[in-house]
Design a protein around this motif. Structure first.
Motif, PDB file in Angstrom:
ATOM      1  N   THR A   1     -14.962   4.229   8.149  1.00  0.00           N
ATOM      2  CA  THR A   1     -13.866   3.422   7.596  1.00  0.00           C
ATOM      3  C   THR A   1     -13.790   2.091   8.326  1.00  0.00           C
ATOM      4  O   THR A   1     -13.559   1.044   7.727  1.00  0.00           O
ATOM      5  CB  THR A   1     -12.536   4.188   7.770  1.00  0.00           C
ATOM      6  OG1 THR A   1     -12.739   5.552   7.433  1.00  0.00           O
ATOM      7  CG2 THR A   1     -11.441   3.606   6.901  1.00  0.00           C
TER       8      THR A   1
ATOM      9  N   PRO B   1       0.804  -1.234   0.000  1.00  0.00           N
ATOM     10  CA  PRO B   1       0.000   0.000   0.000  1.00  0.00           C
ATOM     11  C   PRO B   1       0.832   1.276   0.000  1.00  0.00           C
ATOM     12  O   PRO B   1       0.402   2.284  -0.575  1.00  0.00           O
ATOM     13  CB  PRO B   1      -0.866  -0.132   1.266  1.00  0.00           C
ATOM     14  CG  PRO B   1      -0.224  -1.208   2.100  1.00  0.00           C
ATOM     15  CD  PRO B   1       0.489  -2.109   1.153  1.00  0.00           C
TER      16      PRO B   1
ATOM     17  N   HIS C   1      -0.325   4.343  10.409  1.00  0.00           N
ATOM     18  CA  HIS C   1      -1.060   5.259   9.530  1.00  0.00           C
ATOM     19  C   HIS C   1      -2.418   4.635   9.198  1.00  0.00           C
ATOM     20  O   HIS C   1      -2.473   3.508   8.710  1.00  0.00           O
ATOM     21  CB  HIS C   1      -0.284   5.495   8.234  1.00  0.00           C
ATOM     22  CG  HIS C   1       1.019   6.164   8.455  1.00  0.00           C
ATOM     23  ND1 HIS C   1       1.143   7.526   8.625  1.00  0.00           N
ATOM     24  CD2 HIS C   1       2.269   5.660   8.572  1.00  0.00           C
ATOM     25  CE1 HIS C   1       2.422   7.822   8.817  1.00  0.00           C
ATOM     26  NE2 HIS C   1       3.121   6.713   8.792  1.00  0.00           N
ATOM     27  N   TRP C   2      -3.477   5.393   9.403  1.00  0.00           N
ATOM     28  CA  TRP C   2      -4.813   4.834   9.228  1.00  0.00           C
ATOM     29  C   TRP C   2      -5.020   4.296   7.816  1.00  0.00           C
ATOM     30  O   TRP C   2      -5.741   3.312   7.624  1.00  0.00           O
ATOM     31  CB  TRP C   2      -5.889   5.865   9.585  1.00  0.00           C
ATOM     32  CG  TRP C   2      -5.965   7.011   8.615  1.00  0.00           C
ATOM     33  CD1 TRP C   2      -5.311   8.194   8.718  1.00  0.00           C
ATOM     34  CD2 TRP C   2      -6.688   7.044   7.402  1.00  0.00           C
ATOM     35  NE1 TRP C   2      -5.583   8.978   7.622  1.00  0.00           N
ATOM     36  CE2 TRP C   2      -6.430   8.298   6.805  1.00  0.00           C
ATOM     37  CE3 TRP C   2      -7.538   6.148   6.745  1.00  0.00           C
ATOM     38  CZ2 TRP C   2      -6.984   8.672   5.579  1.00  0.00           C
ATOM     39  CZ3 TRP C   2      -8.087   6.522   5.521  1.00  0.00           C
ATOM     40  CH2 TRP C   2      -7.812   7.780   4.951  1.00  0.00           C
ATOM     41  N   ASP C   3      -4.375   4.918   6.796  1.00  0.00           N
ATOM     42  CA  ASP C   3      -4.660   4.465   5.432  1.00  0.00           C
ATOM     43  C   ASP C   3      -3.979   3.141   5.100  1.00  0.00           C
ATOM     44  O   ASP C   3      -4.272   2.541   4.071  1.00  0.00           O
ATOM     45  CB  ASP C   3      -4.271   5.539   4.408  1.00  0.00           C
ATOM     46  CG  ASP C   3      -2.793   5.862   4.441  1.00  0.00           C
ATOM     47  OD1 ASP C   3      -2.224   5.966   5.541  1.00  0.00           O
ATOM     48  OD2 ASP C   3      -2.194   6.016   3.367  1.00  0.00           O
ATOM     49  N   LEU C   4      -3.068   2.692   5.944  1.00  0.00           N
ATOM     50  CA  LEU C   4      -2.428   1.392   5.729  1.00  0.00           C
ATOM     51  C   LEU C   4      -3.097   0.293   6.557  1.00  0.00           C
ATOM     52  O   LEU C   4      -2.835  -0.893   6.354  1.00  0.00           O
ATOM     53  CB  LEU C   4      -0.941   1.470   6.097  1.00  0.00           C
ATOM     54  CG  LEU C   4      -0.121   2.543   5.367  1.00  0.00           C
ATOM     55  CD1 LEU C   4       1.304   2.572   5.902  1.00  0.00           C
ATOM     56  CD2 LEU C   4      -0.118   2.293   3.863  1.00  0.00           C
TER      57      LEU C   4
ATOM     58  N   SER D   1      -2.906  -1.455  13.441  1.00  0.00           N
ATOM     59  CA  SER D   1      -2.900  -0.030  13.802  1.00  0.00           C
ATOM     60  C   SER D   1      -1.509   0.377  14.274  1.00  0.00           C
ATOM     61  O   SER D   1      -0.897   1.302  13.729  1.00  0.00           O
ATOM     62  CB  SER D   1      -3.944   0.255  14.888  1.00  0.00           C
ATOM     63  OG  SER D   1      -5.245  -0.087  14.441  1.00  0.00           O
TER      64      SER D   1
ATOM     65  N   GLN E   1      -3.202   6.814  13.566  1.00  0.00           N
ATOM     66  CA  GLN E   1      -3.491   5.444  13.163  1.00  0.00           C
ATOM     67  C   GLN E   1      -4.937   5.039  13.447  1.00  0.00           C
ATOM     68  O   GLN E   1      -5.327   3.911  13.162  1.00  0.00           O
ATOM     69  CB  GLN E   1      -2.515   4.479  13.838  1.00  0.00           C
ATOM     70  CG  GLN E   1      -2.721   4.317  15.334  1.00  0.00           C
ATOM     71  CD  GLN E   1      -1.513   3.697  16.012  1.00  0.00           C
ATOM     72  OE1 GLN E   1      -0.382   3.923  15.616  1.00  0.00           O
ATOM     73  NE2 GLN E   1      -1.734   2.893  17.023  1.00  0.00           N
TER      74      GLN E   1
ATOM     75  N   ARG F   1       0.595   4.169  -2.949  1.00  0.00           N
ATOM     76  CA  ARG F   1       0.246   5.553  -2.598  1.00  0.00           C
ATOM     77  C   ARG F   1       1.289   6.519  -3.157  1.00  0.00           C
ATOM     78  O   ARG F   1       0.973   7.585  -3.656  1.00  0.00           O
ATOM     79  CB  ARG F   1       0.169   5.690  -1.074  1.00  0.00           C
ATOM     80  CG  ARG F   1      -0.202   7.067  -0.572  1.00  0.00           C
ATOM     81  CD  ARG F   1      -0.069   7.133   0.942  1.00  0.00           C
ATOM     82  NE  ARG F   1       1.339   7.079   1.318  1.00  0.00           N
ATOM     83  CZ  ARG F   1       1.793   6.725   2.523  1.00  0.00           C
ATOM     84  NH1 ARG F   1       0.954   6.363   3.475  1.00  0.00           N
ATOM     85  NH2 ARG F   1       3.088   6.705   2.771  1.00  0.00           N
TER      86      ARG F   1
ATOM     87  N   LEU G   1      -8.973   4.751  13.038  1.00  0.00           N
ATOM     88  CA  LEU G   1      -9.935   4.704  11.934  1.00  0.00           C
ATOM     89  C   LEU G   1     -11.161   5.529  12.289  1.00  0.00           C
ATOM     90  O   LEU G   1     -11.617   5.523  13.440  1.00  0.00           O
ATOM     91  CB  LEU G   1     -10.383   3.257  11.707  1.00  0.00           C
ATOM     92  CG  LEU G   1      -9.293   2.248  11.333  1.00  0.00           C
ATOM     93  CD1 LEU G   1      -9.904   0.847  11.271  1.00  0.00           C
ATOM     94  CD2 LEU G   1      -8.677   2.623   9.994  1.00  0.00           C
TER      95      LEU G   1
END
Lengths: 343, 343, 343, 343
Positions: C324, A262, C282-285, C277, C318, A266, C320
């Motif tokens: 999400t 990921p 990072h929340w997007d990972l 987490s 981290q 990105r 969500l």
């Protein structure tokens, strides 16, 4: 870029740096805080990136604001790159980076013409779209099998036609780049050569698709900078491959860093592959990690197969038996479907 | 080599492995313990090292008993290797690996003919016995200065004669190996190319002294195996160089692993160098670590000098000013004397 | 255990070691090879594991044959351990380690009673079976929020009843062990305390389920040895948790080592959890890695949620968002189904 | 602190962040570059350090400008800290951090009263100024010797009086802090407990000198933050100790990071110690690395001695024989003199 000064930096030292930056053609924004003075550099950061600003008297730290990569950057292209391998005459072209997850499979090394055909057929019939096999082998020991070299390339070119599918193989020497480029649809730069910059330039100039493996101790930024070497030399089709990094953990050969998938997707528009065979080093871990890589968003998976691992010339412990391979591809297809892709 | 079987291994599985080992020309010693059965392999371990014994059914682990290196091993020679560089006509030959600690100094890269002469003179007059300077530069970014290449080599050959001292410079491409071998007294294999096996073979065949740098994530065993590549190709004079490994610590560019010095001197007969400039990445850490390396038993120290670090084309932050360099050499001499050597 | 002797070991040295081993109550099998003499130690290896055999004159290396863990070992039990948390009165018991993948979710720290209830409800309604929330918080800086401590535990006990679900929370101090054990259904040992052996003993003696997180630089063997501390103190229900290890890669907070999941399930009968987490930071990972962990065979996933990450007291980056989180649980369920499990 | 925005951040997003920062009592300096907009935060950075700025929409990165440590920072004091241990009645006080390099020596663990006296006498007579010995032992295995605990403390207090020298010993549990503080002149926090924050607070409140060991995977910044925990709890005398970090290299137990010494002395006013026994794990590497540590500027060296390593209860392989120890101290004195210090 932000230049941070020490608390005891003199006005002369700060002015000296600011003047230099302006000499290099950029603007400065000086900000005097309670504890530190900063200079914000405004303009093309690339112009000052290579300057040794840390050594100017009074400077405490230099913090780049922009990423050092350009062509590979997600900001450089509005769409994701799709690499198309047309393959030999009559083959169905393979697209990497689209909705379909690609399987790249084959033996670790080309042990003989017959063995390559046998494993290639198993790979293809089990679901692989691209054949992989090594003619030039990087080996830790000078006394280990080093690959059949040019003869191996010849077998590979024959397998490509006979099995009617595109092939990828490793190139280790600038002197072999053209030859490998003629035999294969895609050239592989191995982990140990990731920062072999002369090889990157020579291969990039061929303008053929390249599978670039992450070095054992390379950061993702360094991997992207090596892709930048390839792209700046003329190669547009770079496939990034996570294959495990070196850590302190001895129970696996390497630590397969799946979060690289990921992150790379990105940061860059390039497609991303995972290699659970080298990443774990043990055949019984390949299945769970291959499925995990698909779930994490990999655009492709590379797998090593051997019909008789007991007789493998190299990396036998991580090779899959044909039956295990076929079952794994099926389970990967199920995971691909679960994340909205096909295989 | 010891082969360990799983607790549930069948007698047939154990016999199958034992037969294979005997087929390969070695003897077996089977030991049935309370919890595990073991096979001790007696004979030339090298014959079975490359065999994928881990994949035989019933096998839990394979433990080599011998080290994989031979020619570089301390067991292979009764005396420590001393590398002699005769240098240009009229020069005093330099011996590496004897009682005297050798200083190798110069600029990171050859920026111009004048700059090389200037820094070379500073290096020599400050105590260096060998001049170092880069003509081919491995750089993380394709947009950074890549060295003057062949022109740089020409300057280096001129500096060698003019300063009357041996020189060492990096080779990055098999195609340049002969050319670099003609210009320099010793060829350097850089950290990123340590496992560039084709380069090792090509350089080893020149039979000239080689300075081999440890890769950023290479174990000491891997470093020794790369020296084995050089020696097995015909090179007898390999100088091993610790230059920092990659760890999680961000305050230094790399982590200079000084314990590599006593370990390498125990494992091998080859001399060992330390590079505190790349190992730390900050000029203010170079002094303490150079002194520490001498105290730990290094046979030589490599140092980077720049008269105007603010204008350096590469690695300015780790370059020493001439004055700092001269003082450092003096303090290194004091430490060398304290451990029974000279400088 | 195999004892390897140096090539120059004398018969007296070898005999001396053999006698010592027999004194300790084990048998020896001496094998004299071409290059090395070995002693195979037959009997209960645990008796000699702690003996400093490496320091006996003539000994080159000591190679254990057996794993140092016993109670946690897959060999110790014929079935996989299932941990059952009955939860508060009226709750549906939660089973960890069975066919169902368990979601453990909640806020990083208990910021207030209201916030805990709000996030707990989001967690439960989105699919979590167990609520997680920190009352005692290990923080890098002494100036950062350290958690509400005992007051936080009280809120947690109330949330447990109100939301009617089991809870897990971290214990950091032996003095708090009993109190935390009374408030929570499962106690968490954090990564920084993994090798806090006095804490392990104190918590193990409570005989309540324990969630044991892998230390940032701990090997899997060390993690299993810490589980062995817990089990040998009386705790039968240990849940192992991979939460990221420290590597050189700066783009993620840690490197989530998903291969730990299949390795731990091969080595031990204990269930295995993944924490994407903390593992990524990072929340997007978190989403891709949570799905990957399920695909790799995790028995549970722990997730951090915050309705307003901008206001989080700790680890906001981290966390969500509720939406999400809910979508992630759905996609994890799809992946679980693809690998033959449910969620 | 600098807040970097994504190229696609909207003016509303940027304003929202700027307003928040001003709400928290700081000023902002907005700088709109060609590719990125930045906000420079002016004022007390500590106020915003814990805020989750990364999660605000539009924010790409947050770069702190100041170091997170205050009390331990070199900027916080104009002079270097000297720790004085008065020792028992009649003893010569020991100063750590002055011109004299201090030797701290003794057995790894207190095996018996007699053994402690014997080794303590060897340590003292060979040149050690402080006695070290473990009563509470952190051991990887629950089945290994865990130390004699309180009885060991009693022996240590007796040895302190009998040998008339200050002693240091490890504390592992908050419940033991006071007891250890009564028995010893300095308390040791071990590597595995470096981030045991409750222990740091409890020990810091005793206001006695503390020897703080770097964690196996802790950065130097984290080590300094743990020293900050101690200082902010009231302890003024913290001795930082480099003892090896965990890397991929298997030939040494840990990688002794000697560059930590000059870095810590630049960043902090606290004295710095090196532990080559744990740092290497092999007695034959202790000597070279102890000398190297002195050359690198260490204020003290800790050494483990055992008269009969074959019988050691713990860490035998890294213990020095009395004769080796005495010779080492002499050679360390020569190196200390070479770098302008005494021993």
């Amino acid at each position: 870029m932000i230049i941070v000064f020490r608390p005891d930096a003199t006005p002369q030292q700060i002015d000296h740096v600011a003047e230099k930056v302006r000499e290099w053609g950029l603007k400065t924004n000086i900000s005097r805080g309670a504890e530190r003075t900063l200079i914000g550099v405004i303009g093309d950061e690339a112009k000052v990136r290579a300057k040794p600003l840390e050594v100017f008297p009074g400077v405490e730290a230099v913090m780049p604001v922009l990423k050092p990569y350009r062509l590979v950057s997600a900001e450089a292209r509005s769409e994701r790159t799709r690499i198309t391998l047309p393959g030999p005459p009559g083959a169905t072209p393979v697209v990497i980076g689209g909705p379909r997850v690609v399987v790249i499979a084959g033996p670790c090394s080309i042990e003989s013409r017959e063995m390559l055909m046998e494993v290639g057929r198993i790979a293809r019939d089990g679901g692989a779209q691209i054949l992989r096999a090594g003619a030039f082998k990087p080996r830790t020991s000078p006394y280990a099998f080093q690959g059949h070299g040019v003869r191996g390339l010849k077998y590979l070119a024959e397998a490509r036609l006979e099995l009617c599918m595109p092939v990828v193989t490793e190139v280790m020497d600038t002197r072999d780049a053209e030859l490998v480029g003629e035999a294969a649809d895609m050239l592989q730069i191995g982990a140990r050569n990731m920062q072999n910059f002369t090889l990157l330039k020579a291969v990039g100039r061929l303008r053929k698709p390249v599978l670039l493996k992450r070095g054992l101790s390379s950061t993702l930024e360094e991997l992207l900078m090596c892709a930048e070497y390839l792209m700046s030399a003329g190669c547009h089709d770079v496939l990034l491959c996570e294959r495990g990094i070196r850590t302190f953990e001895p129970m696996t050969r390497n630590t397969l860093d799946l979060s690289a998938i990921p992150v790379l997707k990105r940061e860059s528009h390039l497609p991303v592959l995972a290699d659970p065979s080298h990443g774990t080093g043990h055949w019984d871990l390949v299945g769970p990690m291959a499925r995990a890589a698909v779930a994490a968003g990999a655009d492709g998976i590379t797998l090593e197969i051997h019909p008789r691992p007991e007789e493998a010339f190299s990396d036998g412990p991580q090779a899959l038996l044909p039956k295990t391979y076929r079952e794994l591809v099926k389970s990967m297809a199920a995971v691909a479907a679960a994340v909205g892709r096909s295989l």
